[in-house]
Write a protein that holds these residues in place. Structure first.
Motif, PDB file in Angstrom:
ATOM      1  N   ARG A  26       0.838  -1.201   0.000  1.00 14.23           N
ATOM      2  CA  ARG A  26       0.000   0.000   0.000  1.00 14.23           C
ATOM      3  C   ARG A  26       0.869   1.246   0.000  1.00 14.23           C
ATOM      4  O   ARG A  26       1.912   1.301   0.638  1.00 14.23           O
ATOM      5  CB  ARG A  26      -0.880   0.016   1.253  1.00 14.23           C
ATOM      6  N   GLN A  27       0.426   2.254  -0.735  1.00 13.64           N
ATOM      7  CA  GLN A  27       1.059   3.571  -0.761  1.00 13.64           C
ATOM      8  C   GLN A  27       2.456   3.572  -1.406  1.00 13.64           C
ATOM      9  O   GLN A  27       3.242   4.482  -1.175  1.00 13.64           O
ATOM     10  CB  GLN A  27       1.153   4.152   0.654  1.00 13.64           C
ATOM     11  N   TRP A 165       3.355   9.938   9.712  1.00 17.30           N
ATOM     12  CA  TRP A 165       2.891   9.177   8.552  1.00 17.30           C
ATOM     13  C   TRP A 165       2.908   7.683   8.837  1.00 17.30           C
ATOM     14  O   TRP A 165       1.955   6.972   8.511  1.00 17.30           O
ATOM     15  CB  TRP A 165       3.759   9.501   7.335  1.00 17.30           C
ATOM     16  N   PHE A 166       3.972   7.185   9.442  1.00 18.82           N
ATOM     17  CA  PHE A 166       4.063   5.748   9.704  1.00 18.82           C
ATOM     18  C   PHE A 166       3.039   5.303  10.740  1.00 18.82           C
ATOM     19  O   PHE A 166       2.504   4.193  10.644  1.00 18.82           O
ATOM     20  CB  PHE A 166       5.468   5.368  10.140  1.00 18.82           C
ATOM     21  N   ALA A 167       2.746   6.141  11.718  1.00 19.01           N
ATOM     22  CA  ALA A 167       1.714   5.789  12.698  1.00 19.01           C
ATOM     23  C   ALA A 167       0.377   5.593  11.998  1.00 19.01           C
ATOM     24  O   ALA A 167      -0.354   4.625  12.271  1.00 19.01           O
ATOM     25  CB  ALA A 167       1.606   6.875  13.761  1.00 19.01           C
ATOM     26  N   THR A 172      -3.856   2.375   9.519  1.00 19.55           N
ATOM     27  CA  THR A 172      -4.832   2.408   8.429  1.00 19.55           C
ATOM     28  C   THR A 172      -4.687   1.234   7.472  1.00 19.55           C
ATOM     29  O   THR A 172      -5.690   0.669   7.026  1.00 19.55           O
ATOM     30  CB  THR A 172      -4.679   3.715   7.625  1.00 19.55           C
ATOM     31  N   TYR A 173      -3.453   0.866   7.177  1.00 20.03           N
ATOM     32  CA  TYR A 173      -3.243  -0.160   6.165  1.00 20.03           C
ATOM     33  C   TYR A 173      -2.783  -1.490   6.750  1.00 20.03           C
ATOM     34  O   TYR A 173      -3.450  -2.505   6.617  1.00 20.03           O
ATOM     35  CB  TYR A 173      -2.228   0.333   5.126  1.00 20.03           C
ATOM     36  N   GLU A 229       5.202 -10.938   4.199  1.00 19.86           N
ATOM     37  CA  GLU A 229       6.065 -11.083   3.021  1.00 19.86           C
ATOM     38  C   GLU A 229       5.271 -10.890   1.739  1.00 19.86           C
ATOM     39  O   GLU A 229       5.726 -10.201   0.816  1.00 19.86           O
ATOM     40  CB  GLU A 229       6.741 -12.453   3.035  1.00 19.86           C
ATOM     41  N   SER A 230       4.076 -11.466   1.655  1.00 22.93           N
ATOM     42  CA  SER A 230       3.260 -11.298   0.448  1.00 22.93           C
ATOM     43  C   SER A 230       2.744  -9.874   0.322  1.00 22.93           C
ATOM     44  O   SER A 230       2.391  -9.430  -0.765  1.00 22.93           O
ATOM     45  CB  SER A 230       2.087 -12.283   0.445  1.00 22.93           C
ATOM     46  N   SER A 231       2.726  -9.138   1.440  1.00 26.12           N
ATOM     47  CA  SER A 231       2.331  -7.721   1.413  1.00 26.12           C
ATOM     48  C   SER A 231       3.489  -6.824   1.011  1.00 26.12           C
ATOM     49  O   SER A 231       3.337  -5.603   0.963  1.00 26.12           O
ATOM     50  CB  SER A 231       1.826  -7.287   2.795  1.00 26.12           C
ATOM     51  N   ASP A 232       4.654  -7.414   0.755  1.00 21.91           N
ATOM     52  CA  ASP A 232       5.863  -6.661   0.406  1.00 21.91           C
ATOM     53  C   ASP A 232       6.271  -5.693   1.505  1.00 21.91           C
ATOM     54  O   ASP A 232       6.768  -4.597   1.238  1.00 21.91           O
ATOM     55  CB  ASP A 232       5.696  -5.923  -0.924  1.00 21.91           C
TER      56      ASP A 232
END
Length: 387
Positions: A26-27, A165-167, A172-173, A229-232
């Motif tokens: 994401r993002q 941003w990371f929080a 969120t994601y 891992e599959s979420s990169d």
């Protein structure tokens, strides 16, 4: 609009396949890049409930609007799309007709392999590589600043603090998405698991020890790691196992694909803290490995990266095959090249003997040169060597 290194790969595959698919975390910039590179095509977000309802209720009518092609964003949100596209592209094999973006863990890859095998060119877009960040080229960003900030495009195009941003990104994601897949019952346990993973960056992954410290079973830990891992979000670097005998470490090493995310999970919020942090060396190694992975994916290649460590302590931080020979890479975070550092680079080739190319040494300083049979790359220069 930032220039992305994957663009020539997208153009090459779009000229060869009727469907082009782009996955990634994401993002990472998938939507922005797809809309920019294929601006002549209609854009449809399948996260839009109105579009998705239309697709489910009247798939023929929905797709009749896009006979000339389209960009379907978050394509996994409508699983039937893949089988419908199979019929459309079999009837008309024009290359570059449909562009799909989405996240692997939500079924995009499964849908593609089941219905569109042989019809789709696959790509993976990770966060920005150093060569894609203008502030690195302009020397406005230090090494610690780069590792702290990471490579998500929003942090380099918007006035937002990395910690804020990371929080938001995690809440969120990551937490929402992973919990949706895994049905995680205890959010605090999953948060602790993420932080424990960050604390193991650049280290051999002992799943039993990780699970025990997180308070979960080894089976659960394997399941959670597989989704990350599959979420990169993470990468498990396998050991090299060919030709060097059997006395080798068999566990993979764990890396995050964005050092900014790893820093945030470790509670590192400033360059001053990072400079003195005990894991700074591991985070630098993490950054170097992630740069190699990004370069491979941007070129449309599998990562095909390994490390080596035997039971006698002989090791190479990174190994990859090139021209049927082996490239050994030693990684040191210090800013000064010493004789010990050079010897570490030389030792990396001993295990491979005649198979090895001139070893590389990547370090946290600025100068690049060759010394005592070792090619030395400063952190600013080495990304150009792997493009």
């Amino acid at each position: 609009m930032l220039t992305r290194s994957i663009t020539p790969t997208l153009q090459r595959l779009a000229a060869s396949f009727p469907v082009l698919a782009m996955t990634g975390p994401r993002q990472s910039g998938k939507t922005t890049l797809a809309r920019h590179q294929f601006a002549d095509k209609p854009y449809v977000s399948l996260e839009d409930p109105i579009e998705r309802a239309f697709a489910n209720e009247d798939p023929r009518g929905f797709l009749a609007r896009f006979t000339q092609g389209a960009v379907f964003d978050e394509a996994q949100r409508w699983p039937d799309l893949f089988s419908h596209l199979q019929g459309m592209v079999d009837a008309d094999r024009r290359p570059g007709r449909f562009i799909l973006t989405g996240s692997q863990q939500f079924g995009l890859l499964a849908g593609v392999t089941q219905s569109l095998a042989g019809r789709v060119g696959m790509t993976r877009l990770l966060p920005l590589a150093a060569s894609e960040i203008p502030a690195v080229a302009d020397r406005q960003l230090s090494l610690d600043g780069l590792m702290l900030k990471g490579g998500y495009p929003a942090l380099h195009t918007q006035p937002v603090e990395p910690a804020d941003w990371f929080a938001s990104y995690i809440a969120t994601y990551v937490e929402r998405d992973v919990r949706q897949v895994l049905n995680v019952q205890s959010l605090p346990t999953f948060q602790r698991f993420l932080r424990l993973c960050a604390g193991r960056t650049g280290q051999l992954l002992n799943i039993s020890a990780l699970a025990s410290e997180a308070g979960i079973t080894a089976h659960t830990a394997k399941s959670w790691l597989a989704v990350l891992e599959s979420s990169d979000l993470i990468h498990l670097l396998p050991p090299y196992f060919r030709n060097f005998g059997k006395r080798l470490v068999k566990m993979p090493k764990l890396y995050f694909l964005d050092t900014g995310l790893a820093c945030w999970l470790l509670g590192i919020r400033s360059e001053e803290v990072l400079a003195l942090h005990p894991l700074r060396g591991a985070l630098f190694e993490n950054w170097v490995v992630s740069e190699f992975i990004k370069a491979r994916y941007n070129q449309g290649q599998p990562s095909d990266l390994y490390f080596w460590r035997d039971n006698n302590g002989l090791e190479a931080d990174l190994i990859f095959e090139q021209d049927n020979r082996l490239q050994m890479v030693e990684i040191k975070s210090g800013q000064t090249i010493t004789s010990d550092t050079i010897r570490a680079g030389q030792r990396a080739t001993r295990m491979a003997e005649d198979e090895a190319l001139t070893p590389w040494l990547i370090y946290g300083g600025d100068e690049s040169h060759e010394r005592s049979g070792v090619k030395i790359f400063g952190w600013r220069d080495f990304p150009a060597a792997i493009l």
